[in-house]
Design a protein around this motif. Sequence first.
Motif, mmCIF file in Angstrom:
data_model
loop_
_atom_site.group_PDB
_atom_site.id
_atom_site.type_symbol
_atom_site.label_atom_id
_atom_site.label_comp_id
_atom_site.label_asym_id
_atom_site.label_seq_id
_atom_site.Cartn_x
_atom_site.Cartn_y
_atom_site.Cartn_z
ATOM 1 N N UNK A 59 47.731 18.403 61.678
ATOM 2 C CA UNK A 59 48.940 18.079 60.934
ATOM 3 C C UNK A 59 50.013 19.148 61.044
ATOM 4 N N UNK A 60 50.994 19.048 60.177
ATOM 5 C CA UNK A 60 52.208 19.871 60.265
ATOM 6 C C UNK A 60 52.416 20.748 59.043
ATOM 7 N N UNK A 61 51.365 21.234 58.436
ATOM 8 C CA UNK A 61 51.487 22.069 57.240
ATOM 9 C C UNK A 61 50.725 23.378 57.431
ATOM 10 N N UNK A 62 50.883 24.250 56.460
ATOM 11 C CA UNK A 62 50.157 25.516 56.490
ATOM 12 C C UNK A 62 48.641 25.295 56.484
ATOM 13 N N UNK A 63 48.165 24.324 55.696
ATOM 14 C CA UNK A 63 46.721 24.095 55.621
ATOM 15 C C UNK A 63 46.181 23.448 56.895
ATOM 16 N N UNK A 64 47.021 22.680 57.578
ATOM 17 C CA UNK A 64 46.632 22.134 58.879
ATOM 18 C C UNK A 64 46.457 23.265 59.877
ATOM 19 N N UNK A 65 47.372 24.195 59.844
ATOM 20 C CA UNK A 65 47.293 25.344 60.752
ATOM 21 C C UNK A 65 46.047 26.185 60.464
ATOM 22 N N UNK A 110 42.648 13.649 54.627
ATOM 23 C CA UNK A 110 41.389 13.532 55.383
ATOM 24 C C UNK A 110 41.550 12.845 56.734
ATOM 25 N N UNK A 111 42.601 13.150 57.447
ATOM 26 C CA UNK A 111 42.870 12.502 58.736
ATOM 27 C C UNK A 111 41.742 12.720 59.743
ATOM 28 N N UNK A 112 41.243 13.947 59.839
ATOM 29 C CA UNK A 112 40.169 14.238 60.793
ATOM 30 C C UNK A 112 38.920 13.444 60.442
ATOM 31 N N UNK A 113 38.518 13.491 59.188
ATOM 32 C CA UNK A 113 37.310 12.783 58.731
ATOM 33 C C UNK A 113 37.470 11.277 58.922
ATOM 34 N N UNK A 114 38.652 10.751 58.613
ATOM 35 C CA UNK A 114 38.880 9.314 58.791
ATOM 36 C C UNK A 114 38.834 8.912 60.260
ATOM 37 N N UNK A 115 39.378 9.744 61.141
ATOM 38 C CA UNK A 115 39.294 9.456 62.583
ATOM 39 C C UNK A 115 37.835 9.380 63.021
ATOM 40 N N UNK A 116 37.031 10.349 62.600
ATOM 41 C CA UNK A 116 35.621 10.365 62.980
ATOM 42 C C UNK A 116 34.884 9.163 62.379
ATOM 43 N N UNK A 117 35.150 8.875 61.121
ATOM 44 C CA UNK A 117 34.515 7.721 60.478
ATOM 45 C C UNK A 117 34.879 6.425 61.204
ATOM 46 N N UNK A 118 36.156 6.268 61.537
ATOM 47 C CA UNK A 118 36.604 5.052 62.223
ATOM 48 C C UNK A 118 35.994 4.921 63.617
ATOM 49 N N UNK A 119 35.641 6.053 64.224
ATOM 50 C CA UNK A 119 34.996 6.039 65.539
ATOM 51 C C UNK A 119 33.470 5.999 65.411
ATOM 52 N N UNK A 177 39.812 30.990 53.507
ATOM 53 C CA UNK A 177 39.222 29.758 54.026
ATOM 54 C C UNK A 177 38.165 30.054 55.083
ATOM 55 N N UNK A 178 38.449 31.007 55.959
ATOM 56 C CA UNK A 178 37.497 31.336 57.018
ATOM 57 C C UNK A 178 36.204 31.901 56.441
ATOM 58 N N UNK A 179 36.309 32.804 55.494
ATOM 59 C CA UNK A 179 35.112 33.379 54.870
ATOM 60 C C UNK A 179 34.282 32.281 54.212
ATOM 61 N N UNK A 180 34.948 31.358 53.528
ATOM 62 C CA UNK A 180 34.227 30.266 52.865
ATOM 63 C C UNK A 180 33.493 29.385 53.882
ATOM 64 N N UNK A 181 34.214 28.952 54.908
ATOM 65 C CA UNK A 181 33.621 28.025 55.880
ATOM 66 C C UNK A 181 32.505 28.704 56.668
ATOM 67 N N UNK A 182 32.728 29.921 57.134
ATOM 68 C CA UNK A 182 31.676 30.641 57.852
ATOM 69 C C UNK A 182 30.457 30.840 56.944
ATOM 70 N N UNK A 217 29.312 10.403 62.767
ATOM 71 C CA UNK A 217 28.882 10.960 61.483
ATOM 72 C C UNK A 217 29.195 12.457 61.405
ATOM 73 N N UNK A 218 29.764 12.856 60.283
ATOM 74 C CA UNK A 218 30.096 14.261 60.050
ATOM 75 C C UNK A 218 28.943 14.939 59.315
ATOM 76 N N UNK A 219 28.495 16.068 59.837
ATOM 77 C CA UNK A 219 27.402 16.818 59.230
ATOM 78 C C UNK A 219 27.890 17.823 58.192
ATOM 79 N N UNK A 220 29.033 18.454 58.462
ATOM 80 C CA UNK A 220 29.598 19.486 57.592
ATOM 81 C C UNK A 220 31.094 19.228 57.484
ATOM 82 N N UNK A 221 31.582 19.120 56.246
ATOM 83 C CA UNK A 221 32.978 18.738 56.041
ATOM 84 C C UNK A 221 33.662 19.689 55.071
ATOM 85 N N UNK A 222 34.858 20.134 55.449
ATOM 86 C CA UNK A 222 35.629 21.072 54.645
ATOM 87 C C UNK A 222 37.073 20.602 54.524
ATOM 88 N N UNK A 223 37.656 20.820 53.351
ATOM 89 C CA UNK A 223 39.066 20.526 53.103
ATOM 90 C C UNK A 223 39.700 21.813 52.578
#
Length: 125
Positions: free
Chosen positions: A12-18, A67-76, A107-112, A79-85
């Motif tokens: 996407x086009x936001x700070x959180x997308x980046x 949830x664009x990424x998750x929705x793309x994967x779901x529509x395809x 965010x990186x510390x949390x996800x890692x 299955x997502x094993x690990x999901x973060x927002x």
Amino acid sequence: MTDIPIVYSCSGCSNVARIAHDIALNLDSDGIAEMSCVSGVIANVAPIKAIATSGRSIIAIDGCDLACTKNCLDNAEVATSHYFVITDLGIVKRDKWQDSLSENSKAMVHIYGELSKHGINFTKR
């Protein structure tokens, strides 16, 4: 064939997308996961869809609750094993380049850390 997870991120086009995209790139460059193209998955691009459906663990990182990424994967039917927002971590969604290193680091510390709890870390090379 490798057994490291595949990671997909928000484009996407936001700070959180980046932030989501930066973390996916780091997971790839650190050898923790292999980044792939979520657009190619939803578009049924054969070699990209084959990676997504190879049976490997899937990590998805979205910037916000759209949830664009998750929705793309779901529509395809991938299955997502690990999901973060990223906004779930208290990081406020802002315009494109209004990001901060401290938010990215948080965010990186949390996800890692969460991935490490599942055995997905630097030792999985």
